[in-house]
Motif scaffolding. Structure first.
Motif, short mmCIF file in Angstrom:
data_model
loop_
_atom_site.label_atom_id
_atom_site.label_comp_id
_atom_site.label_asym_id
_atom_site.label_seq_id
_atom_site.Cartn_x
_atom_site.Cartn_y
_atom_site.Cartn_z
N LEU A 70 10.04 -2.06 1.55
CA LEU A 70 8.84 -2.89 1.41
C LEU A 70 7.96 -2.79 2.65
O LEU A 70 6.73 -2.73 2.54
N LEU A 71 8.57 -2.76 3.81
CA LEU A 71 7.82 -2.63 5.06
C LEU A 71 7.06 -1.30 5.08
O LEU A 71 5.88 -1.26 5.44
N ALA A 72 7.72 -0.22 4.68
CA ALA A 72 7.06 1.09 4.64
C ALA A 72 5.89 1.06 3.66
O ALA A 72 4.81 1.61 3.94
N TYR A 73 6.07 0.41 2.51
CA TYR A 73 5.00 0.30 1.52
C TYR A 73 3.81 -0.48 2.11
O TYR A 73 2.66 -0.06 1.98
N CYS A 74 4.09 -1.60 2.76
CA CYS A 74 3.03 -2.43 3.34
C CYS A 74 2.29 -1.68 4.45
O CYS A 74 1.06 -1.72 4.53
N GLN A 75 3.04 -0.99 5.31
CA GLN A 75 2.41 -0.23 6.38
C GLN A 75 1.51 0.87 5.81
O GLN A 75 0.41 1.11 6.32
N SER A 76 1.96 1.53 4.76
CA SER A 76 1.17 2.58 4.12
C SER A 76 -0.11 2.00 3.50
O SER A 76 -1.19 2.58 3.63
N ASP A 80 -3.92 2.94 4.60
CA ASP A 80 -4.93 3.38 3.63
C ASP A 80 -6.18 2.52 3.71
O ASP A 80 -7.30 3.03 3.67
N ALA A 81 -6.00 1.22 3.80
CA ALA A 81 -7.14 0.31 3.89
C ALA A 81 -7.94 0.57 5.17
O ALA A 81 -9.17 0.58 5.16
N GLN A 82 -7.24 0.80 6.28
CA GLN A 82 -7.91 1.07 7.54
C GLN A 82 -8.72 2.37 7.45
O GLN A 82 -9.85 2.43 7.93
N GLN A 83 -8.17 3.38 6.81
CA GLN A 83 -8.90 4.64 6.64
C GLN A 83 -10.15 4.45 5.78
O GLN A 83 -11.19 5.03 6.06
N GLN A 84 -10.04 3.64 4.74
CA GLN A 84 -11.20 3.37 3.89
C GLN A 84 -12.29 2.65 4.67
O GLN A 84 -13.48 2.96 4.51
#
Length: 104
Positions: A70-76, A80-84
């Motif tokens: 779950l942590l890996a999913y949240c970090q990903s 992604d949001a930061q890149q957008q």
């Protein structure tokens, strides 16, 4: 049999009522989270249960594994949001400068 853990969440309204949400226990699921918010809610439940000391060793290990997923999913999702946001800032959002305004 799939077991569920109740999670109390505050409803954002004038009465500040609390509602119960049920999330699957981490040792019984390997499902991909449906959203960042659901992953974060499940992760909070896992942390709470592990901190309480109520889990036997084998369940603690399963909870740790699920928490890491779950942590890996949240970090990903956050990456992604930061890149957008960075793409939006470079393409659409420009700093305001009063010199750029035409006096008509």
């Amino acid at each position: 049999m799939l077991l569920y853990w109740a999670v109390r969440s505050r409803v954002k309204d004038r009465t500040s009522a609390e509602s119960l949400r049920f999330v699957p226990l981490m040792s019984e699921t390997t499902e991909f989270p449906s959203s960042f918010e659901s992953a974060l809610a499940e992760l909070e439940v896992i942390v709470g249960r592990m901190e309480s000391g109520e889990l036997p060793l084998h369940e603690s290990l399963a909870a740790y594994k699920r928490g890491a997923e779950l942590l890996a999913y949240c970090q990903s999702a956050l990456k992604d949001a930061q890149q957008q946001v960075e793409v939006l800032e470079k393409g659409a959002l420009q700093p305001f400068s009063p010199d750029d305004v035409d006096d008509a």
